[in-house]
Design an enzyme around this catalytic site. Structure first.
Site, PDB file in Angstrom:
ATOM      1  N   ASP A 117     -25.792  14.151  25.048  1.00  0.00           N
ATOM      2  CA  ASP A 117     -25.134  14.986  26.037  1.00  0.00           C
ATOM      3  C   ASP A 117     -25.998  14.925  27.288  1.00  0.00           C
ATOM      4  OD1 ASP A 117     -23.374  16.691  27.196  1.00  0.00           O
ATOM      5  OD2 ASP A 117     -24.193  18.501  26.294  1.00  0.00           O
ATOM      6  N   THR A 121     -26.704  17.187  29.789  1.00  0.00           N
ATOM      7  CA  THR A 121     -27.549  18.336  30.101  1.00  0.00           C
ATOM      8  C   THR A 121     -28.564  18.577  28.992  1.00  0.00           C
ATOM      9  OG1 THR A 121     -25.698  19.327  31.283  1.00  0.00           O
ATOM     10  CG2 THR A 121     -27.546  20.757  30.738  1.00  0.00           C
ATOM     11  N   ASP A 181     -26.850  20.863  22.584  1.00  0.00           N
ATOM     12  CA  ASP A 181     -27.454  22.187  22.728  1.00  0.00           C
ATOM     13  C   ASP A 181     -26.411  23.276  22.928  1.00  0.00           C
ATOM     14  OD1 ASP A 181     -26.572  21.539  25.228  1.00  0.00           O
ATOM     15  OD2 ASP A 181     -28.458  21.940  26.272  1.00  0.00           O
TER      16      ASP A 181
END
Length: 779
Positions: A302, A304, A534
């Site tokens: 991902d 971020t 996350d």
């Protein structure tokens, strides 16, 4: 529910009320531990079938009065003790990290917000929850502007559900959007969480390939050892051999068939790997996950928190369609205040703008699936989010400007006025401005991703952001194939995932369901896939992956699901994780063949000597120098050596190239020695000594090959083991029931055999081993 069970929202429970509930047993209970208890570790390591067989064999040897032949039990005891020690050491490390990463809940007590462990929650506690939280107990929603909830673990339905004031939530539910205050209604054993603890990861994991093979070998041996031993014992007695000799020969055969060190080495290596990773602030939730990660050849990221730091910054708002800049900024500030989200994007915008007091009429919190949030106030509704998910068709001019800004590395959101907040897209949106967010590249991103590229791990970026923005950042981070990008919002409801993964490396505007679809497509193509995440938008993909990694700064739901948790949220630690996994598995696969040599030739010799006229060629004590010096001691040192090459499932290859030729060579030489003994009237002590010598020499050759590639340490290790083996004959012959080899008459027998051992082994390895391997590959 009565009034007394509804504590005031501002006050919560008092300290006295909490103590009353604790005394009454109305409190929550901790989740099951990740590790086994010390008692379970002792029990599972001591009470094994092989240990039982060894004890029974020891009792038989004790009956013969040949007590030195009980030495094999000392080796068994040491092996078991080492296994227990290593697992307890790893347990303490994992337990310590588990405490550090344990989820805390924010509750309201005595008018203050305090953080408590999940186990300290009591009935009627008021809990503050937000996006990314996993509900630890059954609750009632007391105050919210809207909660979007994933109850798939309970209902099996993946579609999010909107919950409002007065609705109930079942433990195990994950908040996908919004925040609010909920009241604990059922805690402890009465809640669903006891049945659902880690249910998301109970069935989807691919079992450990290495452990599966080893367990299969052990299962076969379980049904082989006892009947073969019984057959050898009976046939030996029927030939007129004394009972004691029959017992010692049978025990030697059965001890040789047991690869107890192989099981030990595997468990110790995995436990030591977990301990090492713990020292690097990586929590390993399942030991087999170390192997899964070692086999990974595709790592899905991902954006971020992995490529970028995750510290978002509100850059500016760019008005659109001749709307005054001041009016747009005021509307944005009111909208963000009305929605009152606490995700990273909302916090970044709030930090860059004033927060006016707004009383919304309706709120739709941000959702990873919907990719926008909205609220209505002052008689008008507004939304903020990804343009592709707000507009049914983005105008060419707006699309062109978004692309220009995305190529500059900005994350671009659209502020729009809408007629009504409807899903999946709002009604008749009208763009008011573009909100620009920046996200800095992680400091060591290029070096980390460069390392993975060198290790043959392909990197794929799967993000909910604009694909052009994601590709721009991926290119800056040095990720190969960053130009091969696609907007997943444009692929339709039933995309061809197999074609997508074969064509693209960067996927933008990806929904949670699409993330899982992409992971599954990579697995269908034969890849082992790891997923980092996350946020709650990564949950489905993490469940689908072979191995999942979560940041400690991420949501509690992702951390509870992940196989690995990076406790300092430093993605650079993944280098250590991958290296440790590969080191453990490569070394186990390399040395496993050495354990199976003894098992193979022991099984073959047992079958042969059931029908032979002579006794089994070994006594238990004579196997000790071979088991310890040629297998046990060197393999533990070799298992600690660095080997970070890509996993290639070499277990059966190593067995076929090393174990099978070595076992055949041992059996062949023992048959030659048996014939020589019959021809020249050599006694059992002499033929058994020669059998031990040749078996050790062949095992030493196998050790030398298994240790490749050689370095000074490995050469020194092999030389030391060979020296100790020779010294066992010269100085400890009586201990191990070996005759003196310093006899030139005897040398006439063993020197030609020793000199021929290496060429014969190599010939068998190059011929038989490769022929069998080619048949296996052909099948």
């Amino acid at each position: 529910m009565t009034e007394r069970n509804l504590p005031p929202l501002e006050q919560g429970l008092t300290a006295a009320a909490v103590q009353q509930r604790l005394a009454a047993g109305l409190h929550n209970e901790p989740l099951p531990p990740l590790t086994r208890s010390v008692q379970q570790i002792f029990r599972d390591n001591l009470l094994t079938l092989f240990n039982l067989i060894n004890v029974l064999l020891g009792a038989l040897v004790f009956m013969t009065g040949s007590y030195k032949n009980l030495l094999f039990l000392f080796v068994v005891i040491m092996n078991t003790a080492i296994g227990i020690f290593q697992e307890i050491r790893a347990k303490r490390q994992v337990d310590k990290l588990t405490i550090l990463s344990a989820a805390k809940m924010t509750v309201i007590r005595d008018g203050k917000k305090v953080s408590v462990d999940q186990a300290d929650l009591v009935q009627d506690d008021l809990i503050s929850v937000t996006r990314g939280d996993q509900i630890p107990v059954d609750v009632l929603v007391r105050e919210t502007t809207g909660l979007e909830v994933d109850e798939s673990q309970i209902t099996g339905e993946s579609e999010p559900i909107i919950k409002g004031n007065g609705d109930e939530l079942i433990s195990g539910s994950v908040l996908l959007g919004g925040h609010g205050i909920v009241q604990a209604t059922v805690v402890g054993h009465g809640s669903y969480i006891k049945q659902l603890a880690r249910s998301a990861k109970s069935d989807h994991r691919t079992p450990s390939q290495l452990l599966t093979i080893i367990n299969r070998i052990i299962k076969i041996l379980t049904f082989t050892i006892i009947p073969l031993g019984a057959g050898l014992f009976i046939s030996t007695l029927m030939r007129g051999t004394g009972q004691n000799r029959a017992i010692l020969g049978t025990v030697a055969a059965m001890v040789g068939m047991i690869p107890e060190g192989l099981v030990l080495l595997t468990s110790v290596a995995l436990a030591a790997g977990a301990f090492t990773l713990g020292r690097h602030q990586v929590l390993v939730r399942e030991l087999p996950a170390i192997e899964a990660l070692a086999r990974v050849d595709i790592l899905c990221l991902d954006k971020t928190g992995t490529i970028t730091s995750g510290d978002l910054k509100f850059e500016r708002i760019e008005p659109w369609a001749d709307v005054a800049a001041g009016a747009v900024q005021t509307t944005l500030a009111k909208l963000v205040s009305a929605i009152n989200d606490d995700n990273e994007t909302a916090q970044a915008i709030q930090s860059g703008l004033v927060k006016p007091a707004v009383t919304p009429d309706e709120v739709m919190p941000f959702s990873s699936g919907r990719k926008w949030s909205g609220a209505s106030f002052d008689g008008q509704a507004y939304v903020l989010g990804a343009p592709e998910f707000i507009f049914r068709e983005v105008s060419p001019a707006l699309q062109q400007r978004i692309q220009q800004l995305a190529q500059q590395g900005f994350r671009v959101l659209v502020l729009a006025k809408v007629a009504k907040l409807t899903t999946p897209k709002p009604m008749t949106p009208e763009a008011l401005g573009l909100v620009l967010i920046t996200d800095e590249l992680r400091p060591n991103a290029q070096a980390t991703f460069g390392f993975f590229a060198k290790q043959d791990v392909a990197l794929k970026v799967i993000s909910g952001d604009n694909p052009v923005t994601v590709a721009s950042i991926a290119k800056r981070a040095g990720i190969a194939g960053a130009d091969q990008l696609i907007d997943m919002s444009q692929v339709g409801t039933e995309p061809d995932y197999d074609q997508l993964v074969a064509t693209y490396n960067v996927f933008g505007r990806v929904t949670p369901q699409q993330k899982a679809g992409l992971i599954k497509a990579y697995q269908t193509a034969g890849h082992t896939v790891a997923m980092t995440g996350d946020g709650v938008n990564d949950l489905l993909a993490m469940r689908q992956s072979d191995c999942s990694i979560a940041m400690a700064s991420g949501s509690e739901a992702t951390k509870s699901l992940a196989d690995f948790v990076l406790l300092d949220s430093n993605f650079d630690a993944m280098i250590q994780v991958l290296n440790e996994g590969r080191r453990v598995i490569n070394n186990i696969e390399r040395v496993a063949a050495l354990y199976l040599i003894k098992t193979m030739y022991s099984v073959a010799l047992t079958v042969i000597f059931i029908f032979m006229s002579h006794s089994y060629p070994f006594e238990p004590i004579q196997l000790t120098p071979i088991s310890s010096l040629m297998v046990g001691i060197p393999t533990f040192f070799l298992a600690l050596q660095p080997d970070y090459t890509r996993i290639t499932s070499r277990f059966m290859k190593q067995v076929m190239e090393i174990a099978v030729p070595a076992a055949i060579a041992v059996v062949g030489y023992i048959m030659v020695i048996d014939l020589l003994g019959a021809e020249f009237n050599l006694n059992f002590a002499t033929t058994s000594t020669l059998s031990v010598l040749l078996t050790g020499i062949i095992s030493l050759n196998a050790l030398l090959i298994a240790a490749r590639p050689l370095n000074r340490f490995k050469i020194g290790l092999v030389a030391l083991m060979g020296t100790l083996f020779v010294m066992a004959f010269l100085f400890a012959g009586k201990v191990f029931s070996l005759v003196n080899l310093l006899d030139w008459h005897l040398a006439l027998f063993y020197l030609p055999l020793i000199l021929s051992a290496y060429p014969v082994f190599i010939l068998l390895q190059n011929g038989l081993g490769r022929r069998v391997l080619s048949k296996i590959r052909w099948k």
